[in-house]
Design a protein around this motif. Structure first.
Motif, PDB file in Angstrom:
ATOM      1  N   THR A 147       0.841  -1.196   0.000  1.00  0.00           N
ATOM      2  CA  THR A 147       0.000   0.000   0.000  1.00  0.00           C
ATOM      3  C   THR A 147       0.876   1.245   0.000  1.00  0.00           C
ATOM      4  O   THR A 147       2.030   1.203   0.445  1.00  0.00           O
ATOM      5  N   LYS A 166       2.181  -6.376   6.001  1.00  0.00           N
ATOM      6  CA  LYS A 166       1.219  -5.968   4.981  1.00  0.00           C
ATOM      7  C   LYS A 166       0.749  -4.595   5.419  1.00  0.00           C
ATOM      8  O   LYS A 166       0.147  -4.451   6.453  1.00  0.00           O
ATOM      9  N   GLN A 189      -1.322  -2.049   6.111  1.00  0.00           N
ATOM     10  CA  GLN A 189      -2.677  -1.543   6.205  1.00  0.00           C
ATOM     11  C   GLN A 189      -2.637  -0.287   7.052  1.00  0.00           C
ATOM     12  O   GLN A 189      -1.912  -0.206   8.019  1.00  0.00           O
ATOM     13  N   THR A 190      -3.396   0.703   6.658  1.00  0.00           N
ATOM     14  CA  THR A 190      -3.416   1.948   7.401  1.00  0.00           C
ATOM     15  C   THR A 190      -4.240   1.758   8.659  1.00  0.00           C
ATOM     16  O   THR A 190      -5.438   1.523   8.597  1.00  0.00           O
ATOM     17  N   GLN A 192       0.866   5.172  10.309  1.00  0.00           N
ATOM     18  CA  GLN A 192       0.989   4.044   9.398  1.00  0.00           C
ATOM     19  C   GLN A 192       2.355   3.417   9.569  1.00  0.00           C
ATOM     20  O   GLN A 192       3.337   4.085   9.888  1.00  0.00           O
TER      21      GLN A 192
END
Length: 637
Positions: A23, A168, A170-171, A177
């Motif tokens: 992301t 991974k 993810q926010t 973050q």
């Protein structure tokens, strides 16, 4: 800045559109911009000496190529090369050939850290178009620059950067973050093709793998098993680690690496704890890199002051010196006194303090004069340590007043092991040990005090031990020294101390060749391993204390419970020094329930202008530690 500096700054917010499981980030380009401004304005680095790779420019190929063409190609002994990375970090499985260097047998332990390049997670069809840049590959690039004698600084603001060389992703919220992507499946063994097939060729030629060990410092945003965070700071989206690094250097660009770490480490930890995260930066020096040299310039000062981080922890002021550093208990030594400074260049202290309690790796102090802000970090200088002063003999009566120090006392005692001999005109000096001349040179009180303090500090660290461990038993941590190629020459240290005598025979292990230095033909190759047979996860630190009072950290890391064997050090050889017969190298293993900082132990030896050879190269438990020492006596045959 008189020292030239070439910098490669890499920042990746947006990854390849075909990337899997990655992301976007938001702060990395701001981090690079901040670092570039810092270099240009604070350190007057020419813009042409700074190369940036942003987003799609930061492919694996471009990072490697620019490291070599911009950093290594311009490297020499008068140059600093700086590699800075801000982006995602990850981990991947570790080939079996490297697993001897890591502790633990679980999948979690047998991992290597990687930098996620712009294109290294892109998948087109059934094919990954590139690989992450592994820490083992970054080590190869560092080695190439180190061969040109450059001053090498590596700064990584990403997840798992502690051995590297932002899971991974993810926010968790719009405000904070982490910089991490999940592992991707790769080939095991050595079929993945590391950079230039460096390790594959080594395996084919030698049947084993050894890792490059080049002089450099790693400033990492997080430990190898932690996440690195970014959020809004100072009105912009920033990486927490880079923000505090920048702020410290804006306030004082002349900090040493050790002082820099002492200031920013508690700030990063404190900030991330407030947002219910935890990020503990890591600074590691490798192969005699001087942590007490100045940031970027590598300059060392003749000033005598040695400062230690000071911070408020659970309503008490703590200074980062404790039992493992050889500090006696407050009961044994009731007058341990400190001067506390805001900045290392301050002429006068803001407070005076006295030790009231000595812990494993810190001591608690009471402020006697002045005042300290609980939200601020400080630096402390030792002012008084009377019970533990090392006696050093001197030939002048009275001893020179300009050679006073809290770490040693000069005496007329001719039986003291170390002696300082000064000619009557105070032009020259000699330092001896047991009658053997170690160093000689022009007399200068400031640099002489520094050398004598190194001798005293060396003894203090060597002699530190825990008389009554609460949890640990010496037999649970066997330390083994082996001569490579000769199984009969080995020693396992079970108790607190042991010795091993070796005879060095010219050409026995390294035949005489023109390209080798003469002394290398006397070398004895060795390997040092250790075990953790206890039920606790612990930290191992292996120190090498050389006969000229230098100290290097050979290993510093966590060891899972019930670890059968891990390689702590491999050396091309011990060999006898022409001045010293026998030559005594001391290897000290410190076992602790707490992680220890390497830079608080390392120091250069007392010889001026000497280039060192390769060999001197869930359950809450109470703090505990123990130490054991192996003395290796090497004599020529």
């Amino acid at each position: 800045m008189s020292q030239k500096c070439y910098a490669l700054l890499v920042g990746i917010n947006e990854y390849h559109p075909q990337s899997v499981g990655v992301t976007p980030l938001k702060a990395c380009l701001n981090d690079v911009e901040a670092m570039q401004n810092l270099l240009e304005k604070q350190y007057v680095v020419p813009t042409t000496y700074i190369k940036t790779l942003l987003n799609k420019q930061a492919t694996r190929k471009n990072i490697i190529q620019n490291f070599r063409e911009h950093l290594t190609a311009n490297a020499d002994e008068n140059t600093t090369v700086l590699f800075y990375y801000s982006g995602h970090g990850s981990r991947q499985s570790l080939p079996k050939a490297f697993q001897k260097y890591v502790a633990g047998t679980s999948r979690e332990h047998r991992r290597e850290e990687t930098l996620v390049c712009y294109d290294s997670r892109a998948r087109i069809g059934n094919r990954w178009i590139e690989k992450d840049l592994a820490d083992k590959e970054l080590a190869i690039l560092i080695k190439e620059a180190a061969q040109k004698n450059a001053h090498i600084v590596i700064i990584l603001d990403c997840c798992h950067s502690g051995s590297g060389t932002r899971s991974k992703t993810q926010t968790l919220s719009q405000e904070i973050q982490k910089r991490e992507v999940e592992e991707r499946a790769i080939q095991d063994a050595l079929h993945r093709n590391y950079l230039d097939n460096y390790y594959e060729q080594m395996w084919e030629e030698k049947g084993e793998i050894t890792l490059p060990n080049s002089p450099h410092i790693l400033l990492a945003g997080a430990q190898k098993d932690q996440s690195s965070w970014e959020t809004m700071m100072g009105g912009k989206r920033r990486g927490v680690f880079t923000y505090y690094l920048e702020q410290a250097l804006l306030q004082n660009p002349h900090l040493t690496y050790a002082e820099l770490f002492s200031l920013i480490n508690p700030r990063v930890i404190g900030f991330t704890e407030k947002i219910y995260r935890y990020q503990n930066p890591q600074f590691e020096t490798y192969h005699f890199f001087n942590a007490h040299s100045h940031f970027l310039t590598g300059a060392t000062t003749s000033e005598n002051r040695k400062l230690y981080g000071t911070k408020m922890v659970r309503s008490e002021w703590r200074i980062e010196q404790g039992e493992v550093h050889g500090l006696a208990s407050a009961e044994t030594n009731p007058t341990i006194e400190w001067a506390v400074y805001e900045n290392p260049k301050d002429e006068g202290p803001v407070a005076l303090a006295k030790t009231t309690q000595v812990g494993l790796d810190y001591n608690v102090v009471e402020v006697l004069k002045g005042s300290l802000n609980p939200d601020q970090n400080y630096l402390a200088e030792l002012r008084s340590l009377p019970v533990q002063q090392l006696a050093i003999g001197v030939n002048l009566n009275p001893p020179p007043a300009d050679l006073a120090s809290p770490l040693f006392k000069l005496t007329e005692d001719k039986t003291a092991n170390e002696q300082l001999i000064i000619d009557q005109e105070k032009d020259n000096y000699t330092i001896t040990r047991e009658g053997i001349k170690l160093v000689t040179g022009k007399y200068d009180s400031v640099s002489r005090v520094s050398k004598l303090e190194r001798i005293a500090r060396w003894h203090r660290i060597l002699d530190s031990y825990n008389a009554q461990p609460q949890l640990f038993h010496y037999e649970d941590f066997p330390l083994t020294f082996k001569v490579v190629g000769d199984d009969m020459l080995a020693k396992t240290v079970i108790n607190a101390q042991d010795t091993l005598e070796l005879t060095s025979e010219e050409g026995k292990y390294f035949p005489k060749q023109e390209q080798r230095k003469e002394e290398n033909t006397w070398a004895i190759p060795y390997k040092i391993t250790a075990q953790n047979l206890s039920e606790y996860e612990v930290y191992f630190m292996l120190l090498h204390l050389d006969p000229f009072y230098g100290i290097e950290v050979y290993y510093n890391g966590s060891i899972p419970a019930k670890t059968n064997e891990i390689v702590l050090a491999e050396g091309y050889g011990l060999f006898p020094d022409e001045q010293l017969t026998p030559t005594i190298d001391r290897f000290k293993l410190i076992v602790s329930t707490r992680e220890l900082h390497s830079y608080l132990f390392t120091q250069k030896d007392i010889r001026e202008g000497f280039n060192k050879p390769t060999k001197r190269t869930g359950q809450k438990i109470p703090d505990d530690w123990l130490a054991k020492v192996l003395e290796v006596f090497t004599t020529k045959k």
